[in-house]
Write a protein that holds these residues in place. Structure first.
Motif, PDB file in Angstrom:
ATOM      1  N   GLN A   1       6.664 -11.272  16.923  1.00  0.00           N
ATOM      2  CA  GLN A   1       6.501 -10.346  15.789  1.00  0.00           C
ATOM      3  C   GLN A   1       6.092 -11.107  14.540  1.00  0.00           C
ATOM      4  OE1 GLN A   1      10.148  -7.859  15.937  1.00  0.00           O
ATOM      5  NE2 GLN A   1       8.743  -6.164  16.280  1.00  0.00           N
ATOM      6  N   ARG A   2       6.588 -12.339  14.409  1.00  0.00           N
ATOM      7  CA  ARG A   2       6.196 -13.142  13.253  1.00  0.00           C
ATOM      8  C   ARG A   2       4.793 -13.718  13.452  1.00  0.00           C
ATOM      9  NH1 ARG A   2       9.459 -18.226  13.244  1.00  0.00           N
ATOM     10  NH2 ARG A   2       7.742 -18.741  14.629  1.00  0.00           N
ATOM     11  N   ASP A   3       4.558 -14.320  14.643  1.00  0.00           N
ATOM     12  CA  ASP A   3       3.331 -15.095  14.834  1.00  0.00           C
ATOM     13  C   ASP A   3       2.114 -14.245  15.182  1.00  0.00           C
ATOM     14  OD1 ASP A   3       4.703 -17.391  14.262  1.00  0.00           O
ATOM     15  OD2 ASP A   3       5.250 -17.763  16.354  1.00  0.00           O
ATOM     16  N   LEU A   4       2.351 -13.032  15.653  1.00  0.00           N
ATOM     17  CA  LEU A   4       1.213 -12.144  15.912  1.00  0.00           C
ATOM     18  C   LEU A   4       1.133 -11.033  14.859  1.00  0.00           C
ATOM     19  CD1 LEU A   4       1.444 -11.879  19.793  1.00  0.00           C
ATOM     20  CD2 LEU A   4      -0.351 -13.012  18.472  1.00  0.00           C
ATOM     21  N   ALA A   5       2.062 -11.060  13.933  1.00  0.00           N
ATOM     22  CA  ALA A   5       2.097 -10.090  12.828  1.00  0.00           C
ATOM     23  C   ALA A   5       1.716  -8.695  13.321  1.00  0.00           C
ATOM     24  CB  ALA A   5       1.201 -10.538  11.688  1.00  0.00           C
ATOM     25  N   GLY A   6       0.778  -8.057  12.681  1.00  0.00           N
ATOM     26  CA  GLY A   6       0.437  -6.689  13.043  1.00  0.00           C
ATOM     27  C   GLY A   6      -0.246  -6.523  14.385  1.00  0.00           C
TER      28      GLY A   6
ATOM     29  N   ARG B   1      -5.370 -18.206  20.655  1.00  0.00           N
ATOM     30  CA  ARG B   1      -4.100 -18.178  19.914  1.00  0.00           C
ATOM     31  C   ARG B   1      -2.977 -17.586  20.758  1.00  0.00           C
ATOM     32  NH1 ARG B   1      -1.444 -18.627  15.372  1.00  0.00           N
ATOM     33  NH2 ARG B   1      -0.116 -16.929  14.654  1.00  0.00           N
TER      34      ARG B   1
ATOM     35  N   GLU C   1      -3.296  -6.764  20.216  1.00  0.00           N
ATOM     36  CA  GLU C   1      -4.629  -6.268  19.918  1.00  0.00           C
ATOM     37  C   GLU C   1      -5.107  -6.946  18.653  1.00  0.00           C
ATOM     38  OE1 GLU C   1      -3.890  -1.729  21.488  1.00  0.00           O
ATOM     39  OE2 GLU C   1      -4.190  -2.126  19.365  1.00  0.00           O
ATOM     40  N   GLY C   2      -6.295  -7.520  18.692  1.00  0.00           N
ATOM     41  CA  GLY C   2      -6.774  -8.232  17.513  1.00  0.00           C
ATOM     42  C   GLY C   2      -8.170  -7.824  17.146  1.00  0.00           C
ATOM     43  N   ALA C   3      -8.696  -8.522  16.145  1.00  0.00           N
ATOM     44  CA  ALA C   3     -10.007  -8.180  15.609  1.00  0.00           C
ATOM     45  C   ALA C   3     -10.980  -9.343  15.730  1.00  0.00           C
ATOM     46  CB  ALA C   3      -9.868  -7.775  14.145  1.00  0.00           C
ATOM     47  N   ASP C   4     -10.547 -10.454  16.328  1.00  0.00           N
ATOM     48  CA  ASP C   4     -11.405 -11.632  16.391  1.00  0.00           C
ATOM     49  C   ASP C   4     -11.453 -12.179  17.820  1.00  0.00           C
ATOM     50  OD1 ASP C   4     -12.875 -13.871  15.981  1.00  0.00           O
ATOM     51  OD2 ASP C   4     -11.616 -14.693  14.381  1.00  0.00           O
TER      52      ASP C   4
ATOM     53  N   LEU D   1     -10.868  -5.086  18.764  1.00  0.00           N
ATOM     54  CA  LEU D   1     -11.997  -5.856  19.277  1.00  0.00           C
ATOM     55  C   LEU D   1     -11.553  -6.850  20.343  1.00  0.00           C
ATOM     56  CD1 LEU D   1     -13.879  -6.432  15.895  1.00  0.00           C
ATOM     57  CD2 LEU D   1     -14.221  -4.637  17.590  1.00  0.00           C
TER      58      LEU D   1
END
Lengths: 466, 466
Positions: free
Chosen positions: B243-248, B297, B287-290, B220
């Motif tokens: 990799q830590r702060d954006l996780a997946g 962020r 790539e995120g969902a929000d 999204l």
């Protein structure tokens, strides 16, 4: 084989590996066959090599004498994959339990195959890293066993199965040849990816001795909930919404049919955190990287689902203890084993067909055994369901088992489902392999077995017959 | 083979498949050998089957006559894997280009092997879904070729390589046997996972005809940036932090050495959006969902990295056009091909060793060819670097190529790197396979080839010699 002959063999093994590394078959009574079967272990002897070289030496020896070898890890496999006969040698990897390297920059760990899953999970957690394979047997299963059976578990949705977590692998072939492919990189297309031969082939093509596995950063936030729903259609809706709205963060989506919850929350077992009368329950977990906002977003998404009528109730744990208690409802199903026999199944099929499939199985069981119980739960996003079936009916165990098998596997064919999603085939499901695999597929499996293990010495007769 | 004999064969083929499906070798001049080689195609004939049954029929025919078959997809492979000889038949999958099923609930697509990657990407986007394999050749490469070479590309960090995206697969063996394993589920441990035999084996064990692949929800939000850094250590730090702060969410982390940027932003080529004088650049994407919070962020994390001195400059695109222009800098490297020959490499090695390795290669090249250019970029999080080497020196092309090979592959051995990360071996890298694989490994590859293709008819001589 005569007792004298096998005593001679055992003496040879003790000379090769030392007496402390070889247990005579007569002294194995104290060892249960497996987590699932308390009967004493049978075997000619059990050998505990300490190194890859010793595994190679043992296989050269067994190759020379044409003696079958059954490899054992943590003994928590569900399909009788490592039950030995009294003319077989058990190769136990219990002494090969060293974590050799943890590389935080590359995000890899190099381990011997006998390392217990939870031991690795804890060792990397000390370095703010995560090895994401996780399953109920974490405290006893080994990484070698996880690889040999391509283990799944509760985080497959986000991290994939064990196959996806193994970067490098070392295996010993039946003639003692060591095939070492201890690749450290996420990508390596230099020729055939040989480790695939040993992952998920249940020890029938080689003995896995060492592994390189992927590590991930530890998630900075973790949000969980147990939610209730009225229909399977709503469960599907919830999954679709959360997969979109939580993107890569959704890490567990464990569906439980209402009768599962009712049985495991009977008096004396788990305390139910909400009414036990709903049709479906889902244990959810999302792992994020932003503790400041992830919790609020997670709650908002669930509130929205309540408002939209997708879910009808929800419990969010307020502490790690409460979270663990919710997970225990999902993971600890001893309540289902009160009236033996109870048979455990592990099937997969397209999500869209799950509700119809489960209804068919329950109908068949009701017709056959009106008193029977069938509890269903599973890793729904992976297409994977587990069924616990208690016939609650007199009869010989193996006969009842076969009848239950029929009621589970026959309806599966029309949906092109798999008779094993994550447990493997072992001895237990061998007769049903043809329900999920064509003749051409099984013939190709046989051709591979004959190529890698021409004398059929490694876990012979498991998965399929030659 | 005499011309008369081959004319007879072609007549037989035309009778079997129709004249429109068979092109005589004499009429292939208009077809370039590949994207990389404009020379005319050589072959006895090119055959375009329309169905799996026709592929099976063609292979039965070639098995009977013991004629080699070279399978072709989109011809964008980089390692001469599908260059045919004039006594070989080319099997082109170009007519098997149908998307058979898109299942939004299960998150799967079922396709014929000749479907072009971008065609599938667009078809599923129409249903708010995403097929995440992505690479520069998206407009011409085929899904069958992607599977046969285990393609990688720019989203491996988040979604894995093609191997991880294939759920089911159908292949035809050299004797015409169809092995159909069109599994739809994320999990299936019912016996050996046979599709692994065909993924990444470059068409040497069977011809892939159909696939079931995984789909994901369309993200999204998408946030991108091109950032500059002063040292490789900082690049590693940035990767770890993100990799830590954006996780997946982190989906691309494409490193470019400064000299790559300097060359592709020469006058007449790409416009550089910032100074070209920095040591390192990284093209980032999450790539995120929000959509409400993801952009803020992402920017905050980059600002923090600036304040912490990890990055020294950053450009965030303000439109899809600007985003595409940034990606073009990474993906369109024609500027490097101005002074032929230029040789492209695709290696992998542990991230911690990358800086030392690249320095060694550049030093060797400088000693050998003082005028030479070496541009480096890659999918760093995957351990994968590409090198473009232009000797800028007189000499016979194949001799220069061999010398460049030496300078790239010799230093790789000490780091246990791979001579191919994602491109495969083909004909081009066959001589170097032993740099990444042991004798035992290559022997096992040969054993597999002999089992599945005993007459060595499929892509013979590719990957390794028998």
């Amino acid at each position: 084989m005569s007792q004298a002959q096998s005593n001679d063999y055992i003496l040879e093994l003790q000379q090769l590996f030392g007496t402390e590394a070889v247990i005579h078959g007569n002294e194995l009574q104290e060892r249960a066959v497996s987590y699932w079967n308390a009967a004493p272990t049978e075997a000619m002897a059990l050998v505990k090599p300490a190194t890859t070289e010793q595994v190679s030496e043992l296989l050269r020896w067994s190759y020379k004498h044409q003696i079958s070898v059954v490899t054992q890890g943590g003994l928590t496999g569900c399909v009788e994959g490592c039950v030995a006969a009294d003319d077989e040698i058990i190769l136990s990897l219990e002494r090969m339990n060293h974590i050799e390297v943890i590389d935080p920059i590359g995000g890899t760990a190099q381990v011997q195959a006998g390392v217990i899953l939870e031991t690795l999970q804890q060792a990397v957690a000390d370095q703010q890293l995560r090895f994401p394979l996780d399953l109920g047997a974490r405290g006893s299963c080994t990484l070698g066993g996880n690889a040999a059976t391509n283990a799944g578990g509760i985080n497959v949705l986000r991290y994939g199965m064990m196959r996806n977590l193994v970067l490098g692998l070392e295996a010993v072939l039946p003639d003692g040849t060591v095939v070492s492919s201890m690749n450290q990189m996420l990508k390596n297309n230099s020729g055939y990816d040989l480790k695939q031969l040993f992952i998920g082939t249940e020890g029938t093509l080689g003995v896995i001795t060492r592994l390189v596995v992927r590590l991930f950063p530890q998630p900075l936030s973790c949000n969980s909930a147990l939610v209730a729903l009225d229909s399977f259609e709503q469960v599907t809706q919830l999954l679709n919404h959360l997969q979109r709205d939580l993107a890569g963060a959704l890490s567990a989506f464990e569906v439980m049919w209402g009768d599962y919850i009712q049985r495991v929350t009977q008096p004396g077992w788990h305390k139910s955190p909400m009414s036990s009368d709903y049709s479906f329950y889902v244990m959810l977990e999302a792992e994020g990287a932003d503790p400041d906002t992830d919790g609020a977003r997670f709650s908002t998404l669930l509130e929205q689902s309540l408002e939209d009528g997708i879910i009808v109730d929800a419990v969010l744990p307020k502490s790690e203890l409460e979270r663990r208690q919710l997970w225990d409802i999902r993971e600890n199903f001893e309540a289902l084993y009160q009236q033996p026999p109870t048979f455990l199944y592990d099937i997969s099929l397209p999500i869209k067909d799950m509700a119809a499939y489960v209804a068919q199985v329950k109908e068949r069981l009701q017709e056959r055994w009106p008193e029977s119980e069938c509890s269903v739960l599973g890793h729904m996003a992976d297409g994977n369901l587990h069924l616990f079936i208690s016939p609650l009916c007199e009869g010989e165990r193996s006969h009842l088992h076969h009848q239950a098998d029929e009621d589970v596997y026959e309806p599966l064919r029309q949906f092109e489902g798999a008779v094993s999603a994550e447990h493997g085939i072992g001895l237990e499901k061998k007769a049903w392999l043809g329900h999920s695999r064509s003749r051409a597929e099984v013939e190709l499996m046989r051709a591979l077995k004959k190529t890698l293990d021409p004398l059929s010495l490694l876990n012979p007769g498991r998965v399929f017959d030659l």
